[in-house]
Design an enzyme around this catalytic site. Structure first.
Site, PDB file in Angstrom:
ATOM      1  N   ARG A 146       0.856  -1.025   0.095  1.00 28.45           N
ATOM      2  CA  ARG A 146      -0.169   0.033  -0.098  1.00 28.45           C
ATOM      3  C   ARG A 146       0.807   0.949  -0.014  1.00 28.45           C
ATOM      4  O   ARG A 146       2.085   1.249   0.331  1.00 28.45           O
ATOM      5  CB  ARG A 146      -0.857   0.109   1.133  1.00 28.45           C
ATOM      6  CG  ARG A 146      -1.726  -1.134   1.362  1.00 28.45           C
ATOM      7  CD  ARG A 146      -2.634  -1.032   2.755  1.00 28.45           C
ATOM      8  NE  ARG A 146      -3.394  -2.318   2.895  1.00 28.45           N
ATOM      9  CZ  ARG A 146      -2.995  -3.201   3.589  1.00 28.45           C
ATOM     10  NH1 ARG A 146      -1.712  -3.581   3.910  1.00 28.45           N
ATOM     11  NH2 ARG A 146      -3.930  -4.285   3.739  1.00 28.45           N
ATOM     12  N   LYS A 170      -1.927  -2.448   8.175  1.00 27.55           N
ATOM     13  CA  LYS A 170      -3.012  -2.143   8.815  1.00 27.55           C
ATOM     14  C   LYS A 170      -2.888  -2.822  10.223  1.00 27.55           C
ATOM     15  O   LYS A 170      -2.400  -3.645  10.432  1.00 27.55           O
ATOM     16  CB  LYS A 170      -4.224  -2.465   8.330  1.00 27.55           C
ATOM     17  CG  LYS A 170      -4.581  -1.733   7.147  1.00 27.55           C
ATOM     18  CD  LYS A 170      -6.004  -2.220   6.638  1.00 27.55           C
ATOM     19  CE  LYS A 170      -6.288  -1.482   5.540  1.00 27.55           C
ATOM     20  NZ  LYS A 170      -7.634  -1.605   4.711  1.00 27.55           N
ATOM     21  N   HIS A 241      -3.599   2.512  -5.608  1.00 19.81           N
ATOM     22  CA  HIS A 241      -3.740   1.218  -5.522  1.00 19.81           C
ATOM     23  C   HIS A 241      -3.708   0.268  -6.770  1.00 19.81           C
ATOM     24  O   HIS A 241      -3.816  -0.901  -6.688  1.00 19.81           O
ATOM     25  CB  HIS A 241      -5.300   0.907  -4.918  1.00 19.81           C
ATOM     26  CG  HIS A 241      -5.235   0.393  -3.370  1.00 19.81           C
ATOM     27  ND1 HIS A 241      -4.224   0.944  -2.497  1.00 19.81           N
ATOM     28  CD2 HIS A 241      -5.974  -0.563  -2.780  1.00 19.81           C
ATOM     29  CE1 HIS A 241      -4.388   0.416  -1.263  1.00 19.81           C
ATOM     30  NE2 HIS A 241      -5.372  -0.498  -1.506  1.00 19.81           N
ATOM     31  N   ARG A 244      -1.037  -1.981  -6.846  1.00 18.18           N
ATOM     32  CA  ARG A 244      -1.139  -3.241  -6.111  1.00 18.18           C
ATOM     33  C   ARG A 244      -2.079  -4.254  -6.633  1.00 18.18           C
ATOM     34  O   ARG A 244      -1.999  -5.489  -6.471  1.00 18.18           O
ATOM     35  CB  ARG A 244      -1.812  -2.511  -4.801  1.00 18.18           C
ATOM     36  CG  ARG A 244      -2.126  -3.455  -3.524  1.00 18.18           C
ATOM     37  CD  ARG A 244      -2.554  -2.818  -2.303  1.00 18.18           C
ATOM     38  NE  ARG A 244      -3.332  -3.680  -1.323  1.00 18.18           N
ATOM     39  CZ  ARG A 244      -2.538  -4.376  -0.304  1.00 18.18           C
ATOM     40  NH1 ARG A 244      -1.143  -4.517  -0.439  1.00 18.18           N
ATOM     41  NH2 ARG A 244      -3.542  -4.908   0.328  1.00 18.18           N
ATOM     42  N   HIS A 267      -3.547  -9.125   3.544  1.00 22.49           N
ATOM     43  CA  HIS A 267      -4.957  -9.398   3.715  1.00 22.49           C
ATOM     44  C   HIS A 267      -5.118 -10.292   5.122  1.00 22.49           C
ATOM     45  O   HIS A 267      -4.662 -11.383   5.176  1.00 22.49           O
ATOM     46  CB  HIS A 267      -5.641  -9.802   2.651  1.00 22.49           C
ATOM     47  CG  HIS A 267      -5.603  -8.989   1.364  1.00 22.49           C
ATOM     48  ND1 HIS A 267      -5.913  -9.351   0.161  1.00 22.49           N
ATOM     49  CD2 HIS A 267      -5.562  -7.591   1.419  1.00 22.49           C
ATOM     50  CE1 HIS A 267      -5.961  -8.367  -0.652  1.00 22.49           C
ATOM     51  NE2 HIS A 267      -5.824  -7.065   0.247  1.00 22.49           N
ATOM     52  N   TYR A 276      -9.525 -10.730  -6.411  1.00 20.21           N
ATOM     53  CA  TYR A 276      -8.293 -10.833  -7.802  1.00 20.21           C
ATOM     54  C   TYR A 276      -8.701 -12.121  -8.368  1.00 20.21           C
ATOM     55  O   TYR A 276      -8.250 -11.642  -9.952  1.00 20.21           O
ATOM     56  CB  TYR A 276      -7.214 -10.610  -7.293  1.00 20.21           C
ATOM     57  CG  TYR A 276      -6.915  -9.346  -6.400  1.00 20.21           C
ATOM     58  CD1 TYR A 276      -6.873  -7.872  -6.968  1.00 20.21           C
ATOM     59  CD2 TYR A 276      -6.503  -9.226  -5.261  1.00 20.21           C
ATOM     60  CE1 TYR A 276      -6.525  -6.803  -6.202  1.00 20.21           C
ATOM     61  CE2 TYR A 276      -6.501  -8.078  -4.534  1.00 20.21           C
ATOM     62  CZ  TYR A 276      -6.519  -6.820  -5.107  1.00 20.21           C
ATOM     63  OH  TYR A 276      -6.095  -5.749  -4.363  1.00 20.21           O
TER      64      TYR A 276
END
Length: 295
Positions: A146, A170, A241, A244, A267, A276
């Site tokens: 990110r 995150k 993004h 990514r 994730h 994806y």
């Protein structure tokens, strides 16, 4: 209720290590919630019930809020009420029977390999900022990180000999992402030759700097990606993004293991990574329709 909101925001910042952007989104949702309750003359958190919350949600829908926004809003107030109950600011949690609406996740825009190459080759390597930008684009595509992770990378987070970069995602979760030979070459030259010329008199360990020697911002990265997209004549919506999304899709198209891609992307839920695979299936369907004689 305002005091409880502030205590909750402090809690999620300290205990969960959420980013300023995420905290800001929580704050905006809770301020809307608080304002609605004030308009209904609800003075205490324990006076909020399921019906009041549903009426609040109805008000947001009337204002044009999307299903995705409503889902996020419910998630925010549910977490807030759970905190209030746990910390004994409230005697009950009125969100227990509130259902989160389902919404269709939008498939992300993805560049094909030729478009990625076009984008990567756009910066002017004879200029310091051009070489820096090429290194940034190469790193984003090589790792799928990110932009908020990229701008926090420090010199010591990059190990060119072992071929990996350490990032904090995150919730401030650390992960290690492997680096390919191409991006290692660009990083090597940038770190050892270019960065020192950008650094000037600034003292910082942050890897990517602007022309004033200060750390690049998320907005700065957004701007340069948009500019290079225009110069490369790429007729797709480019965001920080995009590379990514392209990284993940290209790996999966070439047979990469879904769990490995999940790990590299950081994730927590594999269903996010599975999005994806849907992109790839869409492209397969388009190819089938275009080339099969009986399609």
């Amino acid at each position: 209720m305002e005091t409880i909101i502030e205590e909750y925001l402090k809690f999620i910042q300290i205990e969960k290590g959420l980013s300023e952007n995420t905290i800001g989104a929580y704050r905006r949702d809770l301020k809307k919630y608080q304002l609605y309750m004030q308009e209904q003359k609800i003075a205490h958190i324990d006076f909020i019930d399921r019906q009041t919350i549903q009426e609040c949600l109805g008000s947001l829908i009337d204002q044009g809020a999307s299903a995705k926004s409503i889902a996020r809003f419910i998630s925010t107030i549910r977490s807030f009420h759970q905190f209030a109950l746990r910390e004994k600011y409230a005697a009950k949690d009125p969100t227990v029977l509130i259902e989160t609406p389902k919404y269709e996740k939008k498939l992300p825009d993805v560049l094909d390999v030729e478009e990625v190459i076009q984008l990567l080759e756009t910066p002017d390597l004879t200029k310091n900022n051009g070489y820096r930008d090429r290194t940034i684009l190469e790193l984003l595509y090589a790792t799928g990180m990110r932009v908020t992770e990229l701008i926090q990378i420090e010199i010591d987070d990059v190990n060119l000999i072992m071929g990996f970069v350490k990032v904090f995602g995150k919730g401030n979760k650390e992960r290690i992402i492997p680096l390919g030979d191409t991006v290692i070459e660009y990083l090597d030259t940038y770190i050892n030759n270019v960065r020192s010329q950008l650094l000037k008199k600034t003292v910082t360990n942050v890897l990517f700097l602007n022309l004033h020697g200060r750390p690049l911002t998320r907005q700065g990265i957004w701007k340069l990606i948009k500019q290079y997209g225009l110069r490369a004549n790429i007729n797709k919506t480019l965001t920080p993004h995009t590379l990514r999304h392209s990284f993940a899709t290209h790996l999966l198209e070439n047979g990469a293991d879904l769990r490995a891609v999940q790990e590299m992307l950081g994730h927590s839920d594999i269903s996010t990574t599975q999005l994806y695979t849907h992109v790839s299936k869409t492209q397969i369907r388009q190819m089938y329709n275009q080339f099969h004689p009986r399609a």
